[in-house]
Design an enzyme around this catalytic site. Structure first.
Site, mmCIF file in Angstrom:
data_model
loop_
_atom_site.group_PDB
_atom_site.id
_atom_site.type_symbol
_atom_site.label_atom_id
_atom_site.label_comp_id
_atom_site.label_asym_id
_atom_site.label_seq_id
_atom_site.Cartn_x
_atom_site.Cartn_y
_atom_site.Cartn_z
ATOM 1 N N GLY A 12 0.891 -1.136 0.000
ATOM 2 C CA GLY A 12 0.000 0.000 0.000
ATOM 3 C C GLY A 12 0.927 1.182 0.000
ATOM 4 O O GLY A 12 1.862 1.227 0.772
ATOM 5 N N CYS A 13 0.717 2.135 -0.873
ATOM 6 C CA CYS A 13 1.730 3.150 -1.071
ATOM 7 C C CYS A 13 1.105 4.493 -1.394
ATOM 8 O O CYS A 13 -0.088 4.609 -1.607
ATOM 9 C CB CYS A 13 2.651 2.784 -2.228
ATOM 10 S SG CYS A 13 3.324 1.144 -2.117
#
Lengths: 371, 509
Positions: A12-13
């Site tokens: 998740g970025c």
């Protein structure tokens, strides 16, 4: 550098990109501020930047950024490079000592011109460079080329985005196109190569999401000579763009529709011509379809493209202010560096946002752009 | 020497609860193997167990539930090596000196690779997708695809496709009814498969016995077969179809041709197959005009010429040891679709010894062919159909993840309309009315009801496949194709995993 043989990055970025369509230089400090503003989206285990126009002294050389585990890998790689390229200039990538950054690999950069083989009539320079990148990454233990385009460079590693920015002295570079990434890895924490951007030639890709179709995409790319050695799903995005746009010469927008195809229910309702085209895209490029959640930024020497997956499972916002176009995971990251944009919007699922440099002439392949 | 006939040891025993039996005679009427009869002096219905084939028709039809058909399991002294079937087969051959025939698919205890493969699911890092709320796409194209597309802008500034795409089949679900010939099956079953394929937007395959005139209206969803017997092959037959398939081999009996006993050849079948009534229809083992890959190429192009290059041409082969190299040759010979028929595939009639011991599993064939075609960079040239023993929607998902584009279902389709796998198809006496051409018995298979059941089956599988795609976080079937990373092996050797191209359970991506 730690290379895990069977591991794939799942993350998740947060991502952010700025382009000045008139090629006004943007200081590195700006992109650092933007990406750092989304601290919640990363966990300090990976961040990276790519800037375009940062090497005005070597505009026509391929700038290879390479990370090495040890001197042995460097020696072996340099021997390989010398056989295939004229080395115009090389040096250690300038870095600062930063408290939050430890265990950095050896970081070197090389400005290279290919040595054209004498009797190869169908020599394609980019394919030659691509093969060199694949060979080094695949065959030389402990060496990894993380940037290989002209007049551009990627900088990445393990750490918070502000620390990585400080480490690589991003504030000392000026670029007319920046992309940045902060990472929340769940699988390969601690590996410098796992950070974004992922690059091939001047393509750089930053990505938030996970490619559920990775296995299909990877095996498809292998048919065309790409080797997915990094065990990271984002890698396939860079290679797919290279295959579809550079090698198959698809219009950029059409390539985007291959990566995030419209649904059949929509295609079936299109006018005849369009339906034929989109049906063919899905028939022929079905294995290039990126399935699963993603927001990606694709940058190259012609401009910047942002794209969401076909059902928009990741956030993605775009904005325009004068000659600049901003794309980021969150509006806050844009407002931080551009408090009052002319227009802000959330692009629709699967609908690419394309911003080209005004002086970029890519022919009809890049005819359709949006902002 | 003791004369020991096969009938000394029945395979099934029929238990009749005489308290429940109302002596209605239903079982007598239903038994097509003359095993059940009425004993007037005892006013009782009894069974000659020596004739019972275990089809369970009487059990299913008995209005009072008085009958139980059970396999005899302890007929001989227990022996882990000389099992009952082996012993009985030797008696049978000593009696008659012939080849033991059978129908159906291989029922021997070989490793079932499907059951050693497990499917991946999403948790947290990539969300699963809910097929009840989001689109979930199964549409599949079968046929040759170009490696790349060429797109140009027209004078109006719109992108336009320049590449001419070869004809492809479009299936709304990647499940197609397998080739089972008219003759082996009766017309009712052909009608049912055609109607079900039409309703579900998929295809059915005629098998090698040609296409009855009444079914020409289903041509758009029909794959017609051209086998070594060339039964009923005409220009019209090829033209009416959606695709033509050259049958080289069959998974149930690799290397030998089709057998249709003369008893099954009636007036209609004779007309359709273009052979005299009552003659055995025995297809030659090879096509007598195909003795090499270049000969195959000629037939492929003869069919393409005959159909004006408007239809894909498929080549069906049995899965054998060298299947990868053979498939590569077929792709290069111009085929648009390759069907790989595994050793579990069924048949109307085959020597049991061939059915049971020749060929390889389709799971392995698909894996090695897909890999080989990719290594040669020609995977786009052909579509792969996996056939032979596809039992449920998970098998379909696994076949596609291993590298198939679609599957054929034969046995599953027969089961859907009542088959109980008694494996007596070759006798022409099928009590369920599926593989018999006796008009009286064939009436038991109502084509409308059978079609509805086939549609139900496909609908059920389609739902399940969408659920499985959704839990894998995928919303289009093309993202599953060859995606072996979404499979894990359990209980397989290293070599088997290497051949299948899958990792062991417990290893991440």
């Amino acid at each position: 550098m730690m290379v895990l043989t069977r591991s794939r990055e799942l993350s998740g970025c947060g991502l952010s990109g700025i382009i000045s369509r008139k090629k006004n230089l943007i200081p590195g400090e700006v992109i650092i501020r933007s990406i750092t503003h989304m601290r919640e989206r990363g966990n300090g285990l990976g961040a990276g930047y790519a800037g375009y126009g940062i090497y005005p002294d070597f505009p026509d050389e391929y700038a290879f950024h390479i990370m090495y585990d040890d001197e042995l890998a460097r020696k072996e790689t340099e021997e390989y490079i010398k056989q295939r390229f004229h080395v115009i200039h090389y040096e250690e990538i300038p870095t600062r000592k930063v408290k939050g950054i430890q265990d950095s690999p050896l970081l070197w950069r090389y400005f290279l011109r290919p040595i054209e083989p004498p009797d190869e009539s169908d020599f394609v320079e980019e394919d030659y460079v691509m093969k060199a990148v694949m060979d080094i990454n695949d065959k030389i233990r402990g060496a990894y080329v993380f940037s290989s385009g002209k007049n551009m460079g990627a900088f990445k590693g393990v750490g918070e985005p502000d620390d990585i920015g400080e480490f690589y002295r991003i504030d000392e570079y000026q670029a007319y196109l920046w992309v940045a990434h902060t990472r929340f890895p769940t699988n390969t924490p601690g590996w410098w190569g796992g950070a974004h951007p992922f690059t091939l030639l001047d393509w750089a890709v930053v990505h938030n999401g996970e490619i559920s179709s990775y296995g299909t995409n990877k095996r498809y790319l292998e048919m065309f000579g790409y080797k997915c050695t990094l065990r990271t799903d984002t890698e396939v995005v860079a290679y797919l763009i290279d295959l579809l746009v550079r090698r198959h010469k698809l219009p950029l927008r059409i390539a985007a529709y291959a990566l995030a195809s419209p649904f059949w229910k929509d295609i079936d309702r299109m006018p005849e011509n369009q339906r034929r085209l989109f049906t063919a895209i899905r028939m022929v490029y079905g294995s290039a379809l990126l399935n699963g959640p993603f927001a990606i930024l694709v940058s190259w020497n012609g401009g910047l493209m942002g794209l969401n997956d076909r059902i928009k499972l990741r956030p993605f916002v775009a904005a325009v202010k004068d000659d600049k176009v901003y794309m980021a995971s969150e509006e806050a990251a844009i407002r931080e560096i551009c408090p009052s944009p002319d227009r802000v919007w959330a692009p629709k699922a699967g609908d690419p946002v394309i911003a080209l440099f005004e002086d970029f002439d890519g022919g009809t392949q890049f005819k359709e752009h949006q902002v | 020497m003791l004369y020991k006939s096969l009938s000394s040891f029945p395979v099934f025993e029929v238990e009749r609860d005489y308290d429940k039996c109302i002596v209605c005679g239903c079982c007598v009427q239903q038994c097509t193997f003359d095993a059940t009869y009425y004993l007037p002096y005892a006013k009782k219905v009894i069974t000659d167990e020596h004739k019972c084939v275990g089809c369970k028709r009487c059990e299913a039809m008995c209005p009072t539930g008085a009958i139980k058909v059970r396999a005899v399991t302890n007929e001989f002294k227990h022996n882990a090596y000389w099992d009952a079937r082996t012993i009985r087969d030797i008696y049978k051959q000593a009696d008659q000196g012939g080849v033991i025939l059978t129908g159906g698919g291989n029922d021997r205890r070989f490793r079932v690779y499907w059951d050693h493969l497990l499917i991946d699911a999403c948790q947290v890092t990539n969300p699963s997708i809910d097929p009840l709320r989001e689109p979930m796409e199964l549409r599949t194209f079968l046929g040759r695809k170009p490696d790349a597309l060429e797109v140009e802008y027209n004078e109006k500034g719109e992108p336009e496709l320049k590449t001419k795409i070869a004809p492809n089949l479009v299936a709304e679900i990647p499940v197609i009814f397998a080739p089972m010939s008219y003759g082996a099956l009766n017309l009712n079953m052909h009608k049912a498969m055609a109607a079900a394929a039409d309703a579900m937007g998929t295809y059915w395959n005629t098998g090698e016995g040609s296409l009855h005139r009444d079914l020409y209206k289903y041509g758009h969803c029909t794959i017609v077969q051209v086998a070594s017997g060339r039964f009923g092959v005409s220009a019209e037959y090829l033209k009416v179809a959606a695709a033509a398939e050259i049958k080289i081999g069959q998974g149930a009996k690799p290397g030998i041709g089709g057998h249709l006993p003369g008893e099954k050849v009636d007036e209609e079948i004779s007309k359709t197959r273009m052979i005299p009534v009552g003659t055995d229809a025995l297809s030659p083992a090879p096509h007598h005009d195909i003795y090499s890959i270049e000969d195959l190429r000629q037939l492929i192009y003869a069919i393409k010429e005959a159909t004006n290059y408007e239809k894909p041409v498929s080549v069906k082969i049995a899965a054998v040891h060298n299947v990868a190299a053979i498939a590569s040759g077929i792709a290069r010979a111009g085929a648009d679709i390759i069907v790989l028929d595994g050793f579990r595939g069924g048949t109307g009639a085959s020597p049991a010894i061939v059915r049971d011991y020749v060929g390889i599993p389709v799971e392995i064939a698909v894996a090695v062919v897909d890999q080989r075609l990719r290594e040669e960079g020609i995977r786009n040239w052909v579509s792969i159909i996996a056939a032979g023993g596809i039992r449920n929607s998970a098998d379909v998902i696994k076949a596609i993840a291993l590298g198939a584009d679609a599957v054929y279902i034969g046995t599953s389709a027969l089961l859907a309309v009542g088959c109980t796998l008694c494996h007596k198809c070759y006798t022409g006496r099928c009590a369920w009315g599926i593989t018999t051409n006796d008009p009286h018995i064939a009436k038991r298979l109502n084509p409308d009801i059978a079609a509805e059941r086939l549609i139900n089956l496909l609908k059920g599988w389609a739902h399940e496949m969408k659920e499985m795609l959704g839990l894998m976080g995928i919303n289009a079937i093309e993202s599953l194709k060859g995606n072996r990373l979404r499979l894990r092996a359990i209980g397989l050797t290293k070599e088997e995993m290497d051949i299948l191209g899958v990792l062991p359970a417990g290893e991440g991506i």
